[in-house]
Design a protein around this motif. Structure first.
Motif, PDB file in Angstrom:
ATOM      1  N   VAL A 146       0.851  -1.192  -0.120  1.00 60.58           N
ATOM      2  CA  VAL A 146      -0.013   0.044   0.112  1.00 60.58           C
ATOM      3  C   VAL A 146       0.968   1.302  -0.081  1.00 60.58           C
ATOM      4  CG1 VAL A 146      -1.620   1.325   1.265  1.00 60.58           C
ATOM      5  CG2 VAL A 146      -1.764  -1.113   1.398  1.00 60.58           C
ATOM      6  N   PRO A 147       0.526   1.976  -0.858  1.00 64.11           N
ATOM      7  CA  PRO A 147       1.151   3.468  -0.702  1.00 64.11           C
ATOM      8  C   PRO A 147       0.380   4.240   0.128  1.00 64.11           C
ATOM      9  CG  PRO A 147       0.643   2.953  -3.215  1.00 64.11           C
ATOM     10  CD  PRO A 147      -0.118   2.082  -2.198  1.00 64.11           C
ATOM     11  N   SER A 148       0.911   4.717   1.321  1.00 63.89           N
ATOM     12  CA  SER A 148       0.237   5.119   2.508  1.00 63.89           C
ATOM     13  C   SER A 148      -0.431   6.415   2.310  1.00 63.89           C
ATOM     14  CB  SER A 148       1.145   5.130   3.612  1.00 63.89           C
ATOM     15  OG  SER A 148       2.180   6.188   3.254  1.00 63.89           O
ATOM     16  N   GLU A 149       0.257   7.275   1.516  1.00 63.37           N
ATOM     17  CA  GLU A 149      -0.382   8.631   1.234  1.00 63.37           C
ATOM     18  C   GLU A 149      -1.770   8.529   0.134  1.00 63.37           C
ATOM     19  OE1 GLU A 149       0.934  12.800  -0.413  1.00 63.37           O
ATOM     20  OE2 GLU A 149       1.960  11.931   1.244  1.00 63.37           O
ATOM     21  N   PHE A 150      -1.687   7.469  -0.293  1.00 63.22           N
ATOM     22  CA  PHE A 150      -2.942   7.280  -1.433  1.00 63.22           C
ATOM     23  C   PHE A 150      -4.243   6.952  -0.378  1.00 63.22           C
ATOM     24  CE2 PHE A 150      -4.927   4.404  -4.792  1.00 63.22           C
ATOM     25  CZ  PHE A 150      -5.682   5.368  -5.427  1.00 63.22           C
ATOM     26  N   VAL A 151      -4.137   6.206   0.299  1.00 60.94           N
ATOM     27  CA  VAL A 151      -4.844   5.762   1.290  1.00 60.94           C
ATOM     28  C   VAL A 151      -5.554   7.063   2.095  1.00 60.94           C
ATOM     29  CG1 VAL A 151      -5.624   4.298   2.970  1.00 60.94           C
ATOM     30  CG2 VAL A 151      -4.229   3.234   1.420  1.00 60.94           C
ATOM     31  N   SER A 152      -4.737   7.494   2.392  1.00 67.42           N
ATOM     32  CA  SER A 152      -4.993   9.100   3.320  1.00 67.42           C
ATOM     33  C   SER A 152      -5.622  10.120   2.393  1.00 67.42           C
ATOM     34  CB  SER A 152      -3.656   9.490   3.916  1.00 67.42           C
ATOM     35  OG  SER A 152      -2.934   8.357   4.972  1.00 67.42           O
ATOM     36  N   THR A 153      -5.322  10.049   1.103  1.00 66.81           N
ATOM     37  CA  THR A 153      -5.944  11.073   0.482  1.00 66.81           C
ATOM     38  C   THR A 153      -7.328  11.089   0.305  1.00 66.81           C
ATOM     39  OG1 THR A 153      -3.922  11.052  -1.092  1.00 66.81           O
ATOM     40  CG2 THR A 153      -6.129  12.186  -1.797  1.00 66.81           C
ATOM     41  N   PRO A 154      -8.145  12.263   0.692  1.00 66.95           N
ATOM     42  CA  PRO A 154      -9.715  12.348   0.538  1.00 66.95           C
ATOM     43  C   PRO A 154     -10.240  11.794  -0.802  1.00 66.95           C
ATOM     44  CG  PRO A 154      -8.632  14.398   1.295  1.00 66.95           C
ATOM     45  CD  PRO A 154      -7.483  13.587   0.802  1.00 66.95           C
ATOM     46  N   PRO A 155     -11.206  11.091  -0.724  1.00 68.15           N
ATOM     47  CA  PRO A 155     -11.797  10.417  -1.882  1.00 68.15           C
ATOM     48  C   PRO A 155     -11.897  11.120  -3.010  1.00 68.15           C
ATOM     49  CG  PRO A 155     -13.079   9.591  -0.011  1.00 68.15           C
ATOM     50  CD  PRO A 155     -12.122  10.809   0.405  1.00 68.15           C
ATOM     51  N   GLN A 156     -12.142  12.449  -2.971  1.00 71.64           N
ATOM     52  CA  GLN A 156     -12.609  13.340  -4.022  1.00 71.64           C
ATOM     53  C   GLN A 156     -11.145  13.768  -4.764  1.00 71.64           C
ATOM     54  OE1 GLN A 156     -13.071  13.980  -0.734  1.00 71.64           O
ATOM     55  NE2 GLN A 156     -12.722  16.261  -0.424  1.00 71.64           N
ATOM     56  N   GLN A 168      -8.515  11.374  -4.978  1.00 72.63           N
ATOM     57  CA  GLN A 168      -7.818  10.175  -5.085  1.00 72.63           C
ATOM     58  C   GLN A 168      -7.540   9.897  -6.624  1.00 72.63           C
ATOM     59  OE1 GLN A 168      -9.857   7.167  -3.048  1.00 72.63           O
ATOM     60  NE2 GLN A 168      -9.211   7.893  -0.974  1.00 72.63           N
ATOM     61  N   ARG A 169      -8.295  10.231  -7.619  1.00 73.37           N
ATOM     62  CA  ARG A 169      -8.176  10.045  -8.816  1.00 73.37           C
ATOM     63  C   ARG A 169      -7.117  10.972  -9.474  1.00 73.37           C
ATOM     64  NH1 ARG A 169     -11.643   7.082 -11.818  1.00 73.37           N
ATOM     65  NH2 ARG A 169     -13.339   6.305 -10.989  1.00 73.37           N
ATOM     66  N   THR A 170      -7.030  12.188  -9.065  1.00 74.50           N
ATOM     67  CA  THR A 170      -6.054  13.002  -9.336  1.00 74.50           C
ATOM     68  C   THR A 170      -4.604  12.573  -8.838  1.00 74.50           C
ATOM     69  OG1 THR A 170      -7.314  14.959  -9.523  1.00 74.50           O
ATOM     70  CG2 THR A 170      -5.004  15.467  -9.240  1.00 74.50           C
ATOM     71  N   PHE A 171      -4.526  12.100  -7.609  1.00 77.46           N
ATOM     72  CA  PHE A 171      -3.360  11.605  -6.796  1.00 77.46           C
ATOM     73  C   PHE A 171      -3.022  10.574  -7.904  1.00 77.46           C
ATOM     74  CE2 PHE A 171      -0.894   8.650  -4.334  1.00 77.46           C
ATOM     75  CZ  PHE A 171      -0.295   9.472  -3.292  1.00 77.46           C
ATOM     76  N   ALA A 172      -3.757   9.615  -8.140  1.00 76.38           N
ATOM     77  CA  ALA A 172      -3.268   8.299  -8.783  1.00 76.38           C
ATOM     78  C   ALA A 172      -2.775   8.570 -10.260  1.00 76.38           C
ATOM     79  CB  ALA A 172      -4.386   7.510  -9.284  1.00 76.38           C
ATOM     80  N   LEU A 173      -3.469   9.791 -10.989  1.00 79.23           N
ATOM     81  CA  LEU A 173      -2.891  10.156 -12.291  1.00 79.23           C
ATOM     82  C   LEU A 173      -1.673  10.781 -12.101  1.00 79.23           C
ATOM     83  CD1 LEU A 173      -6.147  11.330 -13.860  1.00 79.23           C
ATOM     84  CD2 LEU A 173      -4.896   9.633 -14.480  1.00 79.23           C
ATOM     85  N   GLU A 174      -1.499  11.395 -10.881  1.00 84.34           N
ATOM     86  CA  GLU A 174      -0.017  12.228 -10.827  1.00 84.34           C
ATOM     87  C   GLU A 174       1.006  11.413 -10.318  1.00 84.34           C
ATOM     88  OE1 GLU A 174      -1.331  15.200  -8.134  1.00 84.34           O
ATOM     89  OE2 GLU A 174      -1.884  16.809  -9.881  1.00 84.34           O
ATOM     90  N   HIS A 175       0.477  10.095  -9.878  1.00 83.69           N
ATOM     91  CA  HIS A 175       1.730   9.024  -9.098  1.00 83.69           C
ATOM     92  C   HIS A 175       1.716   7.759 -10.060  1.00 83.69           C
ATOM     93  CE1 HIS A 175       1.170  12.273  -6.089  1.00 83.69           C
ATOM     94  NE2 HIS A 175       2.509  11.926  -5.741  1.00 83.69           N
ATOM     95  N   THR A 176       1.682   7.876 -11.228  1.00 86.17           N
ATOM     96  CA  THR A 176       1.639   6.725 -12.321  1.00 86.17           C
ATOM     97  C   THR A 176       0.888   5.456 -11.781  1.00 86.17           C
ATOM     98  OG1 THR A 176       3.812   5.899 -11.174  1.00 86.17           O
ATOM     99  CG2 THR A 176       3.899   7.261 -12.894  1.00 86.17           C
TER     100      THR A 176
END
Length: 255
Positions: free
Chosen positions: A131-141, A143-151
């Motif tokens: 688990v990438p810990s910050e992905f889980v900690s990111t607010p749901p709204q 998370q898609r942006t986080f994912a796209l910015e982190h491959t």
């Protein structure tokens, strides 16, 4: 024995195509390639090996496929707990009748919990969730942006915004499966920059201690090298308290 050479399954990203090799550059290993394959051949010959099959997204529409895979694996492989892995790496002897299988789930996707947890428990396997810990900690709204910015790839399969595991789900997985770190932000880091190493290795462990109440034992790089290649990286792995390193071709016990 302080390392296992892992075998690649149908979902495994470590089978590199020519284009992927060009993009990733040279993969560093502390020993020649010939040693890696000799180790693999020896383990296969005596049945003393652990196979790791890597998954990322596990969407519901493929549930029947995953069911067939695990049903097949149940006949030929044994489950691997952290205790089993420790015993194998310490003694060099596998204590079960069938070789070990680690179904490894990368990136902390919500569908890993929804789709794979019930199937793993149905067929008697321990899942290893990286688990990438910050992905889980990111607010749901976000998370898609986080994912796209982190491959990381996300799918359109839920009505709400959440695509990552929740910490409640991670805690539930921690009861009967293995939770591990796949860095903090799922970023490709510079092994020469102390701040990158501190953030992705040590700060990730701090997140797990905060949320689970204990440190996790295993760590997996993003495009990571083996233990013994980069002294600075090894130093931070020890500082964070990890015991096992999952790299592209090996599972190693940190010494």
């Amino acid at each position: 024995m302080d390392a296992i050479t892992t075998l690649c399954g149908v979902e495994q990203d470590c089978v590199l195509t020519h284009d992927m090799q060009k993009n990733l550059g040279t993969i560093a290993t502390p020993n020649p390639w010939e040693n890696v394959f000799t180790s693999l051949k020896k383990g296969l010959g005596i049945g003393q090996y652990i196979r790791s099959i890597n998954f990322h997204n596990t969407p519901a529409y493929r549930a029947e496929e995953y069911k067939r895979q695990l049903e097949f694996c149940q006949h030929y492989f044994s489950s691997v707990s952290e205790e089993d892995l420790e015993s194998f790496l310490t003694t060099g002897q596998w204590h079960k009748d069938k070789p070990g299988l680690i179904p490894a789930f990368y990136n902390g996707y919500r569908n890993n919990f929804d789709v794979m947890k019930p199937l793993l428990e149905r067929y008697g396997f321990v899942g290893w969730f990286f688990v990438p810990s910050e992905f889980v900690s990111t607010p749901p709204q976000l998370q898609r942006t986080f994912a796209l910015e982190h491959t990381m790839r996300v799918l359109d399969e839920y009505e709400d915004a959440r695509v990552a595991l929740s910490w409640d789900e991670v805690r539930e997985l921690d009861k009967h499966h293995v939770v591990a770190s796949h860095t903090k932000t799922h970023s490709k880091i510079s092994l020469e920059l102390a701040e990158d190493l501190e953030r992705e290795i040590v700060a990730s462990q701090h997140d797990f201690v905060k949320e689970l109440g204990h440190a996790v034992k295993s760590f997996a790089w993003l495009f990571g090298s083996e233990y013994g290649v980069h002294k600075e990286a090894d130093k931070y792995l020890h500082e964070a308290g990890y015991r096992y390193l999952f790299s592209n071709f090996k599972i190693q016990k940190l010494v």
